[in-house]
Design a protein around this motif. Structure first.
Motif, PDB file in Angstrom:
ATOM      1  N   ALA A 184       1.236 -24.317   2.722  1.00 38.98           N
ATOM      2  CA  ALA A 184       1.164 -25.781   2.309  1.00 38.98           C
ATOM      3  C   ALA A 184       0.287 -26.402   3.423  1.00 38.98           C
ATOM      4  N   ALA A 185       0.319 -25.990   4.710  1.00 40.08           N
ATOM      5  CA  ALA A 185      -0.199 -26.446   5.774  1.00 40.08           C
ATOM      6  C   ALA A 185      -1.717 -26.231   5.879  1.00 40.08           C
ATOM      7  N   LEU A 186      -1.997 -25.117   5.498  1.00 39.80           N
ATOM      8  CA  LEU A 186      -3.286 -24.408   5.810  1.00 39.80           C
ATOM      9  C   LEU A 186      -4.259 -24.724   4.578  1.00 39.80           C
ATOM     10  N   LEU A 187      -3.923 -25.058   3.456  1.00 36.15           N
ATOM     11  CA  LEU A 187      -4.789 -25.291   2.295  1.00 36.15           C
ATOM     12  C   LEU A 187      -5.243 -26.631   2.190  1.00 36.15           C
ATOM     13  N   LYS A 188      -6.750 -26.691   2.039  1.00 33.18           N
ATOM     14  CA  LYS A 188      -7.189 -27.876   1.757  1.00 33.18           C
ATOM     15  C   LYS A 188      -6.569 -28.553   0.508  1.00 33.18           C
ATOM     16  N   PRO A 189      -7.017 -30.035   0.316  1.00 31.96           N
ATOM     17  CA  PRO A 189      -6.089 -30.743  -0.939  1.00 31.96           C
ATOM     18  C   PRO A 189      -6.278 -29.874  -2.153  1.00 31.96           C
ATOM     19  N   ASN A 190      -7.364 -29.529  -2.568  1.00 35.11           N
ATOM     20  CA  ASN A 190      -7.776 -28.999  -3.576  1.00 35.11           C
ATOM     21  C   ASN A 190      -7.884 -27.209  -3.639  1.00 35.11           C
ATOM     22  N   GLY A 191      -7.422 -26.896  -2.383  1.00 34.39           N
ATOM     23  CA  GLY A 191      -7.279 -25.363  -2.169  1.00 34.39           C
ATOM     24  C   GLY A 191      -6.375 -24.565  -2.881  1.00 34.39           C
ATOM     25  N   ILE A 192      -6.517 -23.023  -3.098  1.00 33.11           N
ATOM     26  CA  ILE A 192      -5.491 -22.349  -3.995  1.00 33.11           C
ATOM     27  C   ILE A 192      -5.322 -21.208  -3.087  1.00 33.11           C
ATOM     28  N   PHE A 193      -3.839 -20.872  -3.606  1.00 33.70           N
ATOM     29  CA  PHE A 193      -3.247 -19.573  -2.855  1.00 33.70           C
ATOM     30  C   PHE A 193      -3.122 -18.663  -3.831  1.00 33.70           C
ATOM     31  N   VAL A 194      -3.825 -17.557  -3.914  1.00 33.63           N
ATOM     32  CA  VAL A 194      -3.945 -16.492  -4.778  1.00 33.63           C
ATOM     33  C   VAL A 194      -3.344 -15.221  -4.250  1.00 33.63           C
ATOM     34  N   PHE A 195      -2.306 -14.598  -5.024  1.00 25.94           N
ATOM     35  CA  PHE A 195      -1.632 -13.341  -4.434  1.00 25.94           C
ATOM     36  C   PHE A 195      -1.397 -12.387  -5.649  1.00 25.94           C
ATOM     37  N   GLU A 196      -1.381 -11.252  -5.363  1.00 24.94           N
ATOM     38  CA  GLU A 196      -1.030 -10.270  -6.424  1.00 24.94           C
ATOM     39  C   GLU A 196      -0.225  -9.079  -6.029  1.00 24.94           C
ATOM     40  N   ASP A 197       0.711  -8.799  -6.953  1.00 24.33           N
ATOM     41  CA  ASP A 197       1.570  -7.881  -6.096  1.00 24.33           C
ATOM     42  C   ASP A 197       2.331  -7.058  -7.312  1.00 24.33           C
ATOM     43  N   PRO A 198       2.992  -6.169  -7.280  1.00 27.39           N
ATOM     44  CA  PRO A 198       3.471  -5.308  -8.413  1.00 27.39           C
ATOM     45  C   PRO A 198       4.618  -6.331  -9.167  1.00 27.39           C
ATOM     46  N   TYR A 199       4.400  -5.926 -10.575  1.00 22.38           N
ATOM     47  CA  TYR A 199       5.000  -7.197 -11.698  1.00 22.38           C
ATOM     48  C   TYR A 199       6.209  -6.584 -12.081  1.00 22.38           C
ATOM     49  N   LEU A 200       7.271  -7.304 -12.011  1.00 25.79           N
ATOM     50  CA  LEU A 200       8.558  -6.759 -12.661  1.00 25.79           C
ATOM     51  C   LEU A 200       8.424  -6.387 -14.021  1.00 25.79           C
ATOM     52  N   GLY A 201       7.694  -7.008 -14.919  1.00 26.59           N
ATOM     53  CA  GLY A 201       7.449  -6.478 -16.276  1.00 26.59           C
ATOM     54  C   GLY A 201       6.963  -5.211 -16.402  1.00 26.59           C
ATOM     55  N   ASP A 202       6.125  -4.618 -15.394  1.00 29.10           N
ATOM     56  CA  ASP A 202       5.711  -3.537 -15.679  1.00 29.10           C
ATOM     57  C   ASP A 202       6.776  -2.420 -15.045  1.00 29.10           C
ATOM     58  N   ILE A 203       7.238  -2.784 -14.121  1.00 29.41           N
ATOM     59  CA  ILE A 203       8.336  -1.722 -13.326  1.00 29.41           C
ATOM     60  C   ILE A 203       9.422  -1.760 -14.362  1.00 29.41           C
ATOM     61  N   VAL A 204       9.767  -2.598 -15.186  1.00 29.38           N
ATOM     62  CA  VAL A 204      10.910  -2.505 -15.957  1.00 29.38           C
ATOM     63  C   VAL A 204      10.314  -1.567 -17.077  1.00 29.38           C
ATOM     64  N   GLU A 205       9.215  -1.879 -17.721  1.00 27.95           N
ATOM     65  CA  GLU A 205       8.644  -1.180 -18.873  1.00 27.95           C
ATOM     66  C   GLU A 205       8.405   0.392 -18.691  1.00 27.95           C
ATOM     67  N   ARG A 206       7.772   0.439 -17.221  1.00 26.84           N
ATOM     68  CA  ARG A 206       7.404   2.002 -17.210  1.00 26.84           C
ATOM     69  C   ARG A 206       8.516   2.674 -16.407  1.00 26.84           C
ATOM     70  N   ALA A 207       9.439   1.965 -15.948  1.00 22.70           N
ATOM     71  CA  ALA A 207      10.811   2.773 -15.101  1.00 22.70           C
ATOM     72  C   ALA A 207      10.233   3.062 -13.954  1.00 22.70           C
ATOM     73  N   SER A 208       9.158   2.341 -13.375  1.00 17.93           N
ATOM     74  CA  SER A 208       8.394   2.793 -12.174  1.00 17.93           C
ATOM     75  C   SER A 208       9.273   2.410 -11.131  1.00 17.93           C
ATOM     76  N   PHE A 209      10.451   2.929 -10.795  1.00 18.63           N
ATOM     77  CA  PHE A 209      11.487   2.601  -9.929  1.00 18.63           C
ATOM     78  C   PHE A 209      11.059   2.719  -8.349  1.00 18.63           C
ATOM     79  N   ASP A 210       9.953   3.708  -8.231  1.00 17.65           N
ATOM     80  CA  ASP A 210       9.592   3.926  -6.977  1.00 17.65           C
ATOM     81  C   ASP A 210       8.740   2.631  -6.256  1.00 17.65           C
ATOM     82  N   GLN A 211       8.220   1.762  -7.190  1.00 16.52           N
ATOM     83  CA  GLN A 211       7.793   0.425  -6.777  1.00 16.52           C
ATOM     84  C   GLN A 211       8.790  -0.126  -5.615  1.00 16.52           C
TER      85      GLN A 211
END
Ligand code: TYD
Length: 405
Positions: A184-211
């Motif tokens: 919140a301190a670093l972004l310009k007023p109209n800036g965006i914070f974009v992040f990507e990470d393993p998704y719980l929906g996929d982990i549950v669907e594929r039983a990919s417990f090693d995530q």
């Protein structure tokens, strides 16, 4: 009652993976003494729905000078991040003095294209050797943990950012309050914070417990991320689901009122509700599948050993620490793991102490079976290792269930 690491709500444990080592701590074979272990267990917050680990591993035990993961190790991921960088250059970084910051910039796999385009950028990453690699490629990088104080130091030295990006990093950080205040301190007023990470929906669907392992402290959903962002005057304005790393969601966050949320946000929230991703029963059922996979994998590997077959593993992933240690795998069941990362070779895997060899060991001669620890890179690996199957070899996969191909 344990408390949610983000909102302080009541945390209910849903699965205990038992005693686990640091997932990226590959050991020298003659220095196994004093290995660090902790209890890996996962739970859900009844208030904000955030799924998270029950125990936190101190950050400098995981991310330090010798952190051995290099993001550029996969051709598919290199292309993915090149595409990401081009997208930012075409959309968000077109103003008079554009500036992008990446949290967890690793070896600079994403920022390289930004640097090549001559656009102002800064990587922040605590792991010494990987940041050194990035700097050697001409990418401006600070070797530091991103947190509120670091964000303020960046603002003072460099000004505010149009884009803050992070891939496979935010879910690694327990202290999200400090991250979001910093953002919140670093972004310009109209800036965006974009992040990507393993998704719980996929982990549950594929039983990919090693995530689930020490570095993946959170398993995000759109609902939990939106709840988190709102506590800091921020809003989830877009989501995008894609297949890399076994299924991830890219979240775009802006200041509240700065950007209109895209319909994709409501759509994903509705899908999560329909799938019961915020319900304990869904995670309990996931836990039953994990136990079944564990039993099936141990049964198969034991049978193959008793039949005198050679089994090696492919990809010394951090993820595989969870599988190997949950299933009690060791060199008796898996002869060695091959991996392209020099920093992992001639060491042994954490906890399970299976030797790690270079990729040439895989074909010298080919084993009967290869346990695909790097299943998230299956397309890439199966394409380049076609000779293995032509020689009669078989791949063993364990998500969404134990099977051979
Ligand atoms: P990855 O699944 O990307 O992440 P994590 O360690 O977070 O679970 O790790 C991939 C590992 O597999 C990495 O050590 C590099 C290795 N690898 C190979 O050995 N050969 C390959 O062809 C690919 C794509 C990866």
């Amino acid at each position: 009652m344990p408390e949610c690491r983000t909102c302080g709500g009541a945390l209910t444990e849903v699965y205990d993976f038992g005693r686990q080592p640091l997932s990226d701590a590959f050991l020298e074979p003659d220095k196994l003494e004093g290995e660090f272990f902790y209890r890996l267990a996962v739970g859900m917050c009844g208030a904000c729905t955030m799924v998270q680990l029950m125990e936190e591993v101190p950050r400098d035990k995981m991310f330090h000078e010798d952190y051995p993961y290099y993001s550029s190790g996969s051709e598919v991921m290199r292309k993915h991040f090149e595409h990401t960088a081009r997208d930012f250059l075409d959309t968000e970084l077109t103003g008079p003095d554009p500036f992008i910051v990446e949290i967890g910039s690793n070896d600079g796999v994403m920022l390289k294209a930004i640097a090549d385009a001559g656009v102002k950028h800064l990587g922040v990453d605590p792991s010494g050797a990987v940041t050194e690699r990035a700097r050697s490629k001409g990418i401006r990088t600070r070797t530091a943990f991103f947190e509120e104080s670091e964000a303020l130091a960046v603002v003072a030295a460099e000004g505010n950012a149009d884009v803050i990006f992070a891939a496979n990093t935010i879910c690694h950080i327990p202290y999200l309050d400090s991250i979001f205040r910093g953002v919140a301190a670093l972004l310009k007023p109209n800036g965006i914070f974009v992040f990507e990470d393993p998704y719980l929906g996929d982990i549950v669907e594929r039983a990919s417990f090693d995530q689930i392992y020490d570095e993946h402290f959170y398993l995000f959903t759109a609902r939990a991320v939106r709840n988190m962002a709102r506590r800091f005057g921020l809003e989830l304005v877009d989501v995008e689901h894609f297949g890399v790393h076994g299924g991830e969601v890219r979240y775009t966050i802006a200041r509240q009122g700065a950007r209109e949320p895209k319909p994709a946000v409501e759509e994903l929230l509705a899908e999560e509700d329909a799938r019961g991703l915020a319900q304990l029963s869904t995670l309990e059922e996931f836990g039953l599948r994990v136990t079944a996979i564990k039993d099936d994998l141990v049964t198969l590997l034991t049978k193959l050993r008793d039949e005198g077959k050679r089994v090696v593993a492919y990809g010394a992933t951090a993820k595989s620490a969870t599988v190997a240690n949950l299933c009690g795998l060791g060199p008796d069941l898996v002869e060695f793991v091959c991996d392209i990362t020099p920093q992992k070779q001639n060491r042994v895997t954490p906890g399970s102490h299976i030797p790690v060899r270079g990729p040439e060991a895989f074909r010298d001669p080919y084993p009967d079976y290869a346990l695909l620890f790097a299943w998230n890179h299956a397309d890439e690996i199966l394409a380049k290792e076609q000779e293995f199957r032509r020689n009669g070899g078989k791949w063993i996969l364990y998500v969404p269930d134990v099977h051979t191909v």
